[in-house]
Write a protein that holds these residues in place. Sequence first.
Motif, PDB file in Angstrom:
ATOM      1  N   MET A   4       1.052  -1.268  -0.025  1.00 49.89           N
ATOM      2  CA  MET A   4      -0.130  -0.104  -0.020  1.00 49.89           C
ATOM      3  C   MET A   4       0.763   1.330  -0.177  1.00 49.89           C
ATOM      4  O   MET A   4       1.989   1.370   0.674  1.00 49.89           O
ATOM      5  CB  MET A   4      -0.989  -0.016   1.214  1.00 49.89           C
ATOM      6  CG  MET A   4      -1.809  -1.297   1.397  1.00 49.89           C
ATOM      7  SD  MET A   4      -3.072  -1.225   0.082  1.00 49.89           S
ATOM      8  CE  MET A   4      -4.143   0.005   0.693  1.00 49.89           C
ATOM      9  N   LYS A   6       1.555   5.018   0.960  1.00 45.73           N
ATOM     10  CA  LYS A   6       0.857   6.096   1.929  1.00 45.73           C
ATOM     11  C   LYS A   6       1.140   7.315   1.682  1.00 45.73           C
ATOM     12  O   LYS A   6       0.536   8.291   2.217  1.00 45.73           O
ATOM     13  CB  LYS A   6       1.404   5.489   3.193  1.00 45.73           C
ATOM     14  CG  LYS A   6       0.874   4.037   3.703  1.00 45.73           C
ATOM     15  CD  LYS A   6       1.439   3.706   5.026  1.00 45.73           C
ATOM     16  CE  LYS A   6       1.158   2.329   5.302  1.00 45.73           C
ATOM     17  NZ  LYS A   6       1.858   1.883   6.540  1.00 45.73           N
ATOM     18  N   PRO A  24      -4.522   5.450   2.107  1.00 43.13           N
ATOM     19  CA  PRO A  24      -3.498   4.576   1.468  1.00 43.13           C
ATOM     20  C   PRO A  24      -4.130   3.798   0.259  1.00 43.13           C
ATOM     21  O   PRO A  24      -5.200   3.261   0.494  1.00 43.13           O
ATOM     22  CB  PRO A  24      -2.905   3.598   2.548  1.00 43.13           C
ATOM     23  CG  PRO A  24      -3.178   4.087   3.828  1.00 43.13           C
ATOM     24  CD  PRO A  24      -4.521   4.852   3.527  1.00 43.13           C
ATOM     25  N   ILE A  25      -3.244   3.699  -0.902  1.00 42.86           N
ATOM     26  CA  ILE A  25      -3.786   2.992  -2.023  1.00 42.86           C
ATOM     27  C   ILE A  25      -3.021   1.964  -2.650  1.00 42.86           C
ATOM     28  O   ILE A  25      -1.778   2.021  -2.187  1.00 42.86           O
ATOM     29  CB  ILE A  25      -4.307   3.834  -3.209  1.00 42.86           C
ATOM     30  CG1 ILE A  25      -2.985   4.684  -3.707  1.00 42.86           C
ATOM     31  CG2 ILE A  25      -5.317   5.058  -2.807  1.00 42.86           C
ATOM     32  CD1 ILE A  25      -2.908   5.466  -4.867  1.00 42.86           C
ATOM     33  N   PRO A  26      -3.286   0.912  -2.884  1.00 50.34           N
ATOM     34  CA  PRO A  26      -2.493  -0.224  -3.502  1.00 50.34           C
ATOM     35  C   PRO A  26      -1.575   0.235  -4.764  1.00 50.34           C
ATOM     36  O   PRO A  26      -1.960   1.150  -5.384  1.00 50.34           O
ATOM     37  CB  PRO A  26      -3.517  -1.298  -3.954  1.00 50.34           C
ATOM     38  CG  PRO A  26      -4.710  -0.828  -3.627  1.00 50.34           C
ATOM     39  CD  PRO A  26      -4.958   0.320  -3.439  1.00 50.34           C
ATOM     40  N   VAL A 133      -4.508  -0.511   8.147  1.00 50.15           N
ATOM     41  CA  VAL A 133      -4.602  -0.119   6.817  1.00 50.15           C
ATOM     42  C   VAL A 133      -4.685  -1.318   5.987  1.00 50.15           C
ATOM     43  O   VAL A 133      -4.052  -2.494   6.457  1.00 50.15           O
ATOM     44  CB  VAL A 133      -3.220   0.551   6.533  1.00 50.15           C
ATOM     45  CG1 VAL A 133      -3.215   0.547   5.011  1.00 50.15           C
ATOM     46  CG2 VAL A 133      -3.149   1.893   7.145  1.00 50.15           C
ATOM     47  N   GLY A 134      -5.589  -1.303   4.869  1.00 47.36           N
ATOM     48  CA  GLY A 134      -5.636  -2.666   4.203  1.00 47.36           C
ATOM     49  C   GLY A 134      -6.185  -2.353   2.685  1.00 47.36           C
ATOM     50  O   GLY A 134      -6.247  -1.053   2.241  1.00 47.36           O
ATOM     51  N   GLN A 135      -6.119  -3.315   2.090  1.00 51.98           N
ATOM     52  CA  GLN A 135      -6.413  -3.223   0.638  1.00 51.98           C
ATOM     53  C   GLN A 135      -7.540  -4.151   0.244  1.00 51.98           C
ATOM     54  O   GLN A 135      -7.815  -5.086   1.018  1.00 51.98           O
ATOM     55  CB  GLN A 135      -5.218  -3.467  -0.309  1.00 51.98           C
ATOM     56  CG  GLN A 135      -4.731  -5.042  -0.205  1.00 51.98           C
ATOM     57  CD  GLN A 135      -4.000  -5.376  -1.361  1.00 51.98           C
ATOM     58  OE1 GLN A 135      -4.146  -5.353  -2.419  1.00 51.98           O
ATOM     59  NE2 GLN A 135      -2.696  -5.697  -1.084  1.00 51.98           N
ATOM     60  N   GLY A 160      -8.211   1.007  -1.221  1.00 48.26           N
ATOM     61  CA  GLY A 160      -7.608   0.776   0.056  1.00 48.26           C
ATOM     62  C   GLY A 160      -8.525   1.490   1.230  1.00 48.26           C
ATOM     63  O   GLY A 160      -9.507   2.112   0.969  1.00 48.26           O
ATOM     64  N   TRP A 348      -9.878  -8.940   0.670  1.00 51.48           N
ATOM     65  CA  TRP A 348      -9.312  -7.993   1.471  1.00 51.48           C
ATOM     66  C   TRP A 348      -8.091  -8.534   2.260  1.00 51.48           C
ATOM     67  O   TRP A 348      -7.816  -9.630   2.526  1.00 51.48           O
ATOM     68  CB  TRP A 348     -10.203  -7.532   2.429  1.00 51.48           C
ATOM     69  CG  TRP A 348     -10.834  -8.306   3.492  1.00 51.48           C
ATOM     70  CD1 TRP A 348     -12.255  -9.319   2.991  1.00 51.48           C
ATOM     71  CD2 TRP A 348     -10.478  -9.012   4.842  1.00 51.48           C
ATOM     72  NE1 TRP A 348     -12.532  -9.983   4.119  1.00 51.48           N
ATOM     73  CE2 TRP A 348     -11.487  -9.888   4.884  1.00 51.48           C
ATOM     74  CE3 TRP A 348      -9.450  -8.606   5.522  1.00 51.48           C
ATOM     75  CZ2 TRP A 348     -11.229 -10.581   6.134  1.00 51.48           C
ATOM     76  CZ3 TRP A 348      -9.351  -9.417   6.656  1.00 51.48           C
ATOM     77  CH2 TRP A 348     -10.263 -10.352   6.949  1.00 51.48           C
ATOM     78  N   GLU A 351      -2.543  -4.839   5.475  1.00 51.82           N
ATOM     79  CA  GLU A 351      -1.253  -4.518   5.400  1.00 51.82           C
ATOM     80  C   GLU A 351      -0.393  -3.988   6.613  1.00 51.82           C
ATOM     81  O   GLU A 351       0.829  -4.376   6.820  1.00 51.82           O
ATOM     82  CB  GLU A 351      -1.060  -3.446   4.311  1.00 51.82           C
ATOM     83  CG  GLU A 351      -1.757  -3.753   2.850  1.00 51.82           C
ATOM     84  CD  GLU A 351      -0.818  -4.709   2.130  1.00 51.82           C
ATOM     85  OE1 GLU A 351       0.467  -5.143   2.635  1.00 51.82           O
ATOM     86  OE2 GLU A 351      -1.637  -5.563   1.578  1.00 51.82           O
TER      87      GLU A 351
END
Length: 389
Positions: A4, A6, A24-26, A133-135, A160, A348, A351
């Motif tokens: 991810m 940030k 945050p984005i992948p 934080v995850g995607q 995310g 999902w 991260e």
Amino acid sequence: MIMMRKLCPNYEKEDGLETVLEVPIPEDMWTNIGSSGSNRWQNLRALMKAQISWDNDNKPSHLSATSDNEFVVLLKLVGCPLIPLQVQSDRTLTRPLQDPSFEASTAKYIVQQYIAATGGLGALDSLKSMYAVGQVRMFGSDMSQGNDSVHNIGRPEVGGFVLWQKNPDLWNFELVVSGFKVSAGSDGKIAWNQSSTQPGNASKGPPRPLRRFFQGLDPRCTANLFLDAVCVGEKAINNEDCFLLKLDTAQQVLEAQSASHTEILRHTIWGYFSQRTGLLVKFEDIKLVRMKPVKGKDFVFWETSTESMIEDYRYIDGITIAHGGTTMSMLHRYGNAQNHKRRIEENWRIEEVDFNICGLSLDCFLPPSDLKREQDSVDCRASCAEEKS
């Protein structure tokens, strides 16, 4: 494993500080929004405003939704739904057994095994706050006839999320998928949700926990939720023998959460706990809503069936937390000559997760400004009424 992103480099000033992304984005989403630095930064800012422009070849399927508003509704239904019950979040309850039935006592024994498997009573009660934080990757289907098989079509939607939680009943969640953002939260007095397509039209309700907490992220909330459940049998999930716990939402709770044109008829929750490890491996809930017609006498029913397979448990600072899984939601609309189904699948991964965050103040959990003004007005009227009495 996909990482991810940030931070965004400062393209306008080489020696300037990097910009912290709101959500945050992948990394693969980052690579799809432009090749040069300036274009990438412009597109990234547009992405956070839910206005990203895609060329015709790369335009995402948006879960087969017919409009942006419909896509956002699907994001809310799958990405940030709430559980109908208020759950104690600041300590793990050890409630005395009131129901003498075998099913209820068995369920409480299973919950105690789950508490032990996730770190124990002392470790869970030491948690004051959490950050994750995850995607996500989402797949969708067309709205199909009820008797037809439902299959995912189109490209996956990538996004995310970031989640903050603090005791008691304070949490904030933001999810960005393919340029659209939905957010939800609770300040201890109200729970709310909002979207980037309608930023001034937030909806509110009583404080309730986010469903994502029960996907292996918050063992204490999960244990407290199933304290009043009953054990209804055993079932094998992916060759794992599990105890099945069931929890029905009380009728008065359903009535309190119904609205003038919507009546919640049923909301049932199931938990599948491994007999080998004691951990929760599947979380499932089914909600049935009856829509009152504007014209005519025929009702339309919406049934939302959601199940989450929970995997990849890891030991983090004395607590066992799930780091991945798959959530499958089936939306079924029937009645008034309608019979349609749609399926949304979300993969999902977590991260990053941390506990007992320093400096996490109440300002991090404020509701949208319009709801805050409304809430302040209600509190002021209540205070004036108390002074007059």
